[in-house]
Design a protein around this motif. Structure first.
Motif, short mmCIF file in Angstrom:
data_model
loop_
_atom_site.label_atom_id
_atom_site.label_comp_id
_atom_site.label_asym_id
_atom_site.label_seq_id
_atom_site.Cartn_x
_atom_site.Cartn_y
_atom_site.Cartn_z
N LEU A 44 0.80 -1.23 0.00
CA LEU A 44 0.00 0.00 0.00
C LEU A 44 0.83 1.28 0.00
O LEU A 44 0.41 2.30 0.54
N TYR A 45 2.05 1.22 -0.55
CA TYR A 45 2.83 2.44 -0.67
C TYR A 45 2.18 3.35 -1.72
O TYR A 45 1.70 2.87 -2.75
N PRO A 46 2.11 4.68 -1.51
CA PRO A 46 2.71 5.45 -0.41
C PRO A 46 1.79 5.69 0.77
O PRO A 46 2.17 6.32 1.76
N TRP A 47 0.54 5.18 0.68
CA TRP A 47 -0.45 5.52 1.71
C TRP A 47 -0.07 5.01 3.09
O TRP A 47 -0.31 5.67 4.09
N ASN A 48 0.55 3.82 3.14
CA ASN A 48 0.93 3.30 4.46
C ASN A 48 2.01 4.16 5.11
O ASN A 48 2.02 4.37 6.32
N ALA A 49 2.93 4.69 4.30
CA ALA A 49 4.00 5.54 4.84
C ALA A 49 3.44 6.88 5.31
O ALA A 49 3.82 7.38 6.39
N TYR A 50 2.55 7.47 4.53
CA TYR A 50 1.92 8.73 4.96
C TYR A 50 1.09 8.51 6.23
O TYR A 50 1.09 9.35 7.14
N PHE A 51 0.39 7.38 6.27
CA PHE A 51 -0.41 7.07 7.46
C PHE A 51 0.48 6.92 8.69
O PHE A 51 0.19 7.47 9.76
N GLY A 52 1.59 6.18 8.55
CA GLY A 52 2.49 5.98 9.68
C GLY A 52 3.07 7.29 10.18
O GLY A 52 3.16 7.52 11.40
N LEU A 53 3.45 8.17 9.26
CA LEU A 53 4.02 9.47 9.65
C LEU A 53 2.99 10.32 10.37
O LEU A 53 3.25 10.86 11.46
N ALA A 54 1.77 10.44 9.80
CA ALA A 54 0.73 11.29 10.39
C ALA A 54 0.26 10.74 11.73
O ALA A 54 0.09 11.50 12.70
N ALA A 55 0.04 9.44 11.81
CA ALA A 55 -0.47 8.83 13.04
C ALA A 55 0.52 8.99 14.19
O ALA A 55 0.13 9.31 15.33
N ASN A 56 1.81 8.79 13.93
CA ASN A 56 2.80 8.90 15.00
C ASN A 56 3.02 10.34 15.43
O ASN A 56 3.23 10.61 16.62
N MET A 57 2.96 11.28 14.49
CA MET A 57 3.05 12.69 14.87
C MET A 57 1.86 13.08 15.75
O MET A 57 2.03 13.77 16.77
N PHE A 58 0.68 12.63 15.38
CA PHE A 58 -0.52 12.94 16.15
C PHE A 58 -0.43 12.35 17.56
O PHE A 58 -0.69 13.05 18.56
N LEU A 59 -0.05 11.08 17.66
CA LEU A 59 0.02 10.43 18.97
C LEU A 59 1.12 11.02 19.84
O LEU A 59 0.97 11.11 21.06
N ALA A 60 2.24 11.42 19.24
CA ALA A 60 3.32 12.04 20.01
C ALA A 60 2.86 13.36 20.64
O ALA A 60 3.27 13.72 21.75
N LEU A 61 1.96 14.06 19.95
CA LEU A 61 1.48 15.35 20.44
C LEU A 61 0.36 15.22 21.47
O LEU A 61 0.27 16.03 22.40
N ILE A 62 -0.51 14.21 21.31
CA ILE A 62 -1.68 14.13 22.21
C ILE A 62 -1.50 13.13 23.35
O ILE A 62 -2.36 13.06 24.24
N GLN A 63 -0.39 12.36 23.37
CA GLN A 63 -0.27 11.30 24.37
C GLN A 63 -0.25 11.82 25.81
O GLN A 63 -0.54 11.09 26.74
N GLY A 64 0.08 13.08 26.02
CA GLY A 64 0.09 13.60 27.38
C GLY A 64 -0.97 14.65 27.66
O GLY A 64 -0.87 15.38 28.64
N TRP A 65 -1.99 14.70 26.81
CA TRP A 65 -2.97 15.78 26.94
C TRP A 65 -3.75 15.71 28.25
O TRP A 65 -4.21 16.73 28.76
N GLN A 66 -3.89 14.50 28.81
CA GLN A 66 -4.66 14.38 30.05
C GLN A 66 -3.96 15.06 31.22
O GLN A 66 -4.56 15.26 32.28
N MET A 67 -2.67 15.43 31.03
CA MET A 67 -1.93 16.15 32.08
C MET A 67 -2.35 17.63 32.15
O MET A 67 -2.00 18.34 33.09
N LEU A 68 -3.09 18.09 31.13
CA LEU A 68 -3.46 19.50 31.07
C LEU A 68 -4.62 19.86 31.98
O LEU A 68 -4.74 21.01 32.43
N SER A 69 -5.50 18.89 32.24
CA SER A 69 -6.70 19.19 33.04
C SER A 69 -7.00 18.03 33.99
O SER A 69 -7.50 16.98 33.56
#
Length: 542
Positions: free
Chosen positions: A439-464
């Motif tokens: 499924l190239y290139p969609w799998n690579a784009y998906f992997g990049l976007a998903a990991n960037m998103f999770l890296a940013l939101i993984q600690g959001w529960q610490m905000l409130s």
């Protein structure tokens, strides 16, 4: 030119006009890798079992209890499923590149080659952080198990015993490591299989004195413990459990026959996701209530495992000792693997001037002594348990290794996109690749976007409500990644790689045990395809 052979000199190799085969170097068939100095001692079965069950350890058996308590059985299943899809995407990208370039420093070297040496440095140090964090936690668990059995020796005493034992074992060499991992992986898979069978019997009412419980715990206390907040918290746990599936790329340099072993290992990751992770998530949530007090307040590591709680609820109170024994087996494998992966990561970085040079030394048997000792020293972080408590220490370690996993996985997807861009820019065809990502290139784009998103939101529960300490712990590695990148870039004046200038041939090599050259080149040349029976293909990829 005595060390270089052409395809015309190899009997049985298909002669193709305009073939893009790289020159056949005698160094490709040597037992010691001429680039890194490590021994090519891992067999195909070693790498296959590492892919299936290599890094399965206490994180899965114990840490899944914390994830279950935080999110509930449905959240646990969702977390394992989503991270599993991401892991599959990452492994497809990694498999394509590692099969083509098995020599060198895995994806840290690939980052150097296809992006920028500074990017490779940042990725490498973040990957090393994952393994020193995992190593410290496994030493913590291992020592705690023996304290539970006998407290006549203090925690630090057990740690020192195991520290020297594992150091000595690692110095025996990669073949010994691979053989140990092979049999330990089989034991772990058998243990999980037995528990899955027990779960089916238990929920069906087959245990004497217990009625059928079915999906009772999905209704009481419920499928979700803390709504979306609980689901988000599970992602960090799950990323830690999946960390290690990419380690086959690190081991490729020390594999005898990477063109056969790496694609097979990559394909087997799919079965690892389905059987090990999704199976564990399903049966843990089925047999253990998410509000079980022991998940958070168990007196021992084993008592915090969903497996122990399920067995005790079924009527076997002494089952804690059986689970402790199983956790011990997984610990031995996890510590062993953590030292191996961490030491090879720092070895390859040192050889590329991304770490102190003395760590790049290997002895005459291909053992990176300095890197092994250096990596093992970080096991002393497990002594955080003495001052901060086991629960707090584990939380610190999980957060560090979790966000590092997202950063490294996202980097792999980005590297893959850069590699394919260079491959096409230089006029090469995807049919020339020994292993093609699905499924190239969609799998690579998906992997990049998903990991960037999770890296940013993984600690959001610490905000409130806002918790400064936990927030820093959750996000500290994001700015550190950037700092490493810019410091190295400025210090060594590195430049971003231009697509037309990227070297696409260095570090490509052939298998050591190349008895059938047609089999060796299968997939690299679009004019040659081998025909295997359906049953043979299934057996080779399971």
């Amino acid at each position: 030119m005595a060390d270089v052979m052409t395809t015309a000199n190899v009997k049985g190799l298909p002669q193709v006009s305009g073939s893009t085969y790289p020159p056949l170097n005698k160094g490709d068939f040597q037992a010691i890798d001429p680039h890194s100095g490590v021994k090519r001692g891992l067999k195909t079965r070693h790498l296959s079992m590492m892919a299936l069950a290599g890094i399965i350890g206490p994180g899965l058996l114990i840490g899944s209890g914390g994830a279950l308590a935080s999110g509930g059985p449905a959240a646990l299943l969702i977390g394992f499923g989503v991270i599993g899809i991401i892991a599959f995407s990452i492994m497809q990208s990694l498999g394509e590149m590692t099969t083509l370039y098995p020599s060198g420093g895995a994806f840290t070297s690939l980052a150097d080659r296809f992006v920028d040496p500074a990017f490779g440095c940042a990725v490498g140090w973040n990957y090393f952080v994952i393994w020193i964090a995992v190593l410290a936690n496994e030493y913590n668990v291992l020592s705690s198990i023996f304290v539970f059995w006998s407290d006549k020796i203090p925690l630090w005493g057990y740690f020192l015993i195991f520290w020297f034992a594992f150091l000595g074992f690692q110095l025996l060499g990669v073949t010994t490591f691979g053989e140990a991992e092979f049999w330990l992986a089989i034991a772990k898979l058998l243990g999980l299989t037995v528990y899955f069978l027990f779960s089916i019997v238990y929920v069906s009412g087959g245990v004497v004195g217990n009625g059928a419980i079915g999906f009772r715990y999905w209704h009481d206390p419920g499928a979700f413990s803390n709504g979306f907040r609980g689901v988000a918290s599970v992602f960090v746990f799950c990323s830690t459990f999946y960390a290690g599936c990419e380690s086959v790329a690190v081991a490729a340099t020390e594999t005898k026959n990477p063109r056969i072993a790496v694609p097979r290992a990559i394909r087997q990751v799919f079965w690892r996701i389905i059987f090990v992770y999704m199976g564990s998530a399903f049966f843990f949530g089925l047999t253990c209530p998410a509000d079980a007090d022991s998940l958070a307040n168990g007196k021992s590591r084993a008592l915090k495992s969903p497996m122990t709680i399920a067995i005790q609820n079924a009527g076997w109170e002494a089952g804690v000792h059986l689970i402790n024994t199983f956790i011990l087996i997984t610990c031995l494998s996890a510590v062993n693997s953590s030292i191996y992966i961490g030491s090879r990561t720092i070895l390859f970085m040192a050889q590329e001037r991304k770490a102190p040079r003395f760590l790049g030394y290997t002895n005459g048997r291909g053992v990176p002594v300095s890197a092994i000792v250096f990596t093992n020293l970080f096991g002393a972080l497990s002594m955080m348990n003495v001052s901060t408590g086991a629960g707090a220490a584990y939380t610190y370690i999980v957060n560090l290794s979790g966000v590092s996993t997202f950063l490294v996985w996202g980097s792999i997807s980005f590297i893959h996109l850069r590699f394919r861009s260079a491959w096409a820019k230089q006029g090469r065809h995807e049919n020339q690749l020994p292993f093609k990502s699905a499924l190239y290139p969609w799998n690579a784009y998906f992997g990049l976007a998903a990991n960037m998103f999770l890296a940013l939101i993984q600690g959001w529960q610490m905000l409130s409500p806002f918790n400064a300490g936990k927030f820093v712990d959750a996000y500290i590695l994001l700015p550190i990644f950037a700092v490493i990148y810019f410091v190295y870039k400025v210090g060594f004046k590195t430049k971003h790689r231009q697509l037309l200038m990227i070297d696409l041939d260095t570090h490509r090599r052939k298998d050591v045990d190349t008895h059938d050259h047609k089999k060796e080149y299968n997939g690299e040349d679009p004019t040659y395809t081998a025909k295997n029976s359906l049953w043979r293909r299934i057996a080779e990829n399971f």
